[in-house]
Design a protein around this motif. Structure first.
Motif, PDB file in Angstrom:
ATOM      1  N   VAL A   6       0.546  -1.068  -0.095  1.00  0.00           N
ATOM      2  CA  VAL A   6       0.027  -0.282   0.174  1.00  0.00           C
ATOM      3  C   VAL A   6       1.307   0.911  -0.278  1.00  0.00           C
ATOM      4  O   VAL A   6       1.941   1.484   0.906  1.00  0.00           O
ATOM      5  N   GLY A   7       0.975   2.567  -0.794  1.00  0.00           N
ATOM      6  CA  GLY A   7       1.279   3.006  -1.179  1.00  0.00           C
ATOM      7  C   GLY A   7       2.938   3.413  -1.564  1.00  0.00           C
ATOM      8  O   GLY A   7       3.912   4.406  -1.933  1.00  0.00           O
ATOM      9  N   VAL A   8       3.228   2.077  -2.000  1.00  0.00           N
ATOM     10  CA  VAL A   8       4.474   1.955  -2.453  1.00  0.00           C
ATOM     11  C   VAL A   8       4.665   0.250  -3.485  1.00  0.00           C
ATOM     12  O   VAL A   8       3.139  -0.075  -3.175  1.00  0.00           O
ATOM     13  N   SER A   9       5.468   0.324  -4.772  1.00  0.00           N
ATOM     14  CA  SER A   9       5.154  -0.467  -5.545  1.00  0.00           C
ATOM     15  C   SER A   9       6.380  -1.726  -5.361  1.00  0.00           C
ATOM     16  O   SER A   9       7.495  -1.193  -4.520  1.00  0.00           O
ATOM     17  N   GLN A  10       5.944  -3.215  -6.086  1.00  0.00           N
ATOM     18  CA  GLN A  10       7.089  -3.555  -5.528  1.00  0.00           C
ATOM     19  C   GLN A  10       8.150  -4.176  -6.442  1.00  0.00           C
ATOM     20  O   GLN A  10       9.210  -4.304  -6.253  1.00  0.00           O
ATOM     21  N   GLN A  11       8.027  -2.751  -7.443  1.00  0.00           N
ATOM     22  CA  GLN A  11       9.603  -2.419  -8.247  1.00  0.00           C
ATOM     23  C   GLN A  11      10.076  -1.835  -6.634  1.00  0.00           C
ATOM     24  O   GLN A  11      11.416  -1.378  -6.838  1.00  0.00           O
ATOM     25  N   GLU A  12       9.972  -1.197  -6.034  1.00  0.00           N
ATOM     26  CA  GLU A  12      10.400  -0.409  -5.219  1.00  0.00           C
ATOM     27  C   GLU A  12      10.600  -0.949  -3.934  1.00  0.00           C
ATOM     28  O   GLU A  12      11.859  -0.405  -3.396  1.00  0.00           O
ATOM     29  N   ILE A  13      10.810  -2.036  -3.401  1.00  0.00           N
ATOM     30  CA  ILE A  13      11.229  -2.476  -2.336  1.00  0.00           C
ATOM     31  C   ILE A  13      11.957  -4.037  -2.908  1.00  0.00           C
ATOM     32  O   ILE A  13      11.116  -4.432  -3.546  1.00  0.00           O
ATOM     33  N   PRO A  14      12.805  -4.116  -1.557  1.00  0.00           N
ATOM     34  CA  PRO A  14      13.967  -5.554  -2.465  1.00  0.00           C
ATOM     35  C   PRO A  14      12.251  -6.609  -2.486  1.00  0.00           C
ATOM     36  O   PRO A  14      12.185  -6.967  -2.497  1.00  0.00           O
ATOM     37  N   SER A  15      13.649  -7.420  -3.764  1.00  0.00           N
ATOM     38  CA  SER A  15      12.957  -9.220  -3.807  1.00  0.00           C
ATOM     39  C   SER A  15      13.948  -9.903  -3.488  1.00  0.00           C
ATOM     40  O   SER A  15      15.149 -10.163  -3.639  1.00  0.00           O
ATOM     41  N   ILE A  16      13.289 -10.825  -2.377  1.00  0.00           N
ATOM     42  CA  ILE A  16      14.626 -11.976  -2.024  1.00  0.00           C
ATOM     43  C   ILE A  16      14.109 -13.422  -3.157  1.00  0.00           C
ATOM     44  O   ILE A  16      13.105 -14.029  -2.331  1.00  0.00           O
ATOM     45  N   LYS A  17      15.195 -13.787  -2.495  1.00  0.00           N
ATOM     46  CA  LYS A  17      14.947 -15.711  -3.324  1.00  0.00           C
ATOM     47  C   LYS A  17      15.521 -15.990  -2.453  1.00  0.00           C
ATOM     48  O   LYS A  17      16.452 -16.324  -1.243  1.00  0.00           O
ATOM     49  N   LEU A  18      15.045 -17.381  -1.854  1.00  0.00           N
ATOM     50  CA  LEU A  18      15.125 -18.285  -0.244  1.00  0.00           C
ATOM     51  C   LEU A  18      15.559 -19.711  -0.789  1.00  0.00           C
ATOM     52  O   LEU A  18      15.387 -20.214  -1.934  1.00  0.00           O
TER      53      LEU A  18
END
Length: 292
Positions: free
Chosen positions: A70-82
């Motif tokens: 909410v208020g941010v996009s997925q592209q703006e936050i880190p995405s982590i592969k586990l």
């Protein structure tokens, strides 16, 4: 729910934009982590709470009901592969807004699933572990030996030299990347573990879940050397009882070093992306209110 470094707390390296605002040096929680910039969260905070596009409820940063930003996009936050799948079993009475489980789901969406008890997936007990302290739990090094003995785990083949050269620049999404500062990365080791189960509940509500016949035979691991820095620490419980996101983060860090036999270079630090920011907000508010 589960355990932070016992010798000393973690701290976040975050440069101050205006040192004149502070009257004394601030001890920043979660120092030393390799985190993505919190600028996007600072901007979202200035905009205030917004309605979730799915449920319409007022939220900030993410909706803990819909598991959406909410208020941010997925592209703006880190995405982590586990390196393993994470299954979080949530107590039905757990307050959604107080849980840190949603952090893992948003930051590693392909590898994290959240189930509400009594919904529990079917597990193959020889490839799954439960992160939970108490009787029957073993330290990480014992679990690693158990996994190797049970499935005769062998080291993975060495990577070709060309691949090592191309991977000289460290990539947090590639556990086999070369180590920083010219250090040679250790040879990756294959391990049979496929899934990790974590219980998301207050400690007083865990017994019903952990004794469920679908979970009680799973090998259990305890992160005894860690100490929580969660701002909602439950009275009467030891500091080794961690918040859910802490348990996931520290398990993966230990798994990376002890089971995969790789030098840890911050591969999973961004799992604490929201946690570290919220920790700073909460403690700043306490300081402002004279409760530090």
């Amino acid at each position: 729910m589960s355990c932070l470094d016992q010798d000393k707390p973690l701290y976040l390296k975050q440069p101050s934009s205006d040192s004149s605002i502070t009257h004394k040096p601030a001890v920043q929680p979660l120092h030393g982590l390799k985190l993505a910039s919190h600028a996007v969260l600072e901007k979202a905070q200035q905009c205030g709470r917004l309605k979730c596009a799915k449920c319409g409820r007022s939220r900030m940063f993410f909706c803990y009901t819909c598991y959406s930003l909410v208020g941010v996009s997925q592209q703006e936050i880190p995405s982590i592969k586990l390196p393993v799948k994470i299954d979080i079993i949530k107590h039905p009475n757990e307050t959604d807004g107080k849980s840190t489980a949603i952090h893992a789901k948003i930051l590693a969406p392909d590898d994290v699933n959240i189930y509400t008890y009594p919904c529990i997936p079917d597990f193959e007990t020889d490839q799954v572990v439960l992160v939970f302290p108490g009787p029957g739990s073993v330290p990480m090094q014992d679990l690693v030996q158990h996994l190797r003995d049970s499935l005769d785990c062998e080291p993975s083949p060495k990577r070709p030299k060309t691949e090592e050269t191309q991977g000289a620049t460290h990539d947090a999404h590639d556990p086999g990347s070369a180590a920083p500062n010219g250090a040679k990365a250790s040879e990756p080791r294959a391990c049979p573990l496929k899934r990790v189960v974590v219980i998301d509940s207050t400690w007083n509500q865990t017994n019903k879940i952990v004794t469920d016949e679908r979970l009680r035979d799973l090998p259990r691991v305890e992160l005894k050397t860690r100490k929580t820095c969660f701002w909602r620490h439950q009275k009467g419980k030891p500091e080794s009882y961690l918040a859910t996101i802490e348990a996931i983060y520290f398990f993966l860090k230990d798994y990376h070093e002890q089971c995969l036999a790789q030098e840890y270079s911050g591969e999973y630090d961004n799992l604490l992306f929201f946690y570290a920011y919220l920790h700073t907000l909460v403690n700043s508010a306490k300081t402002a209110a004279g409760r530090d």
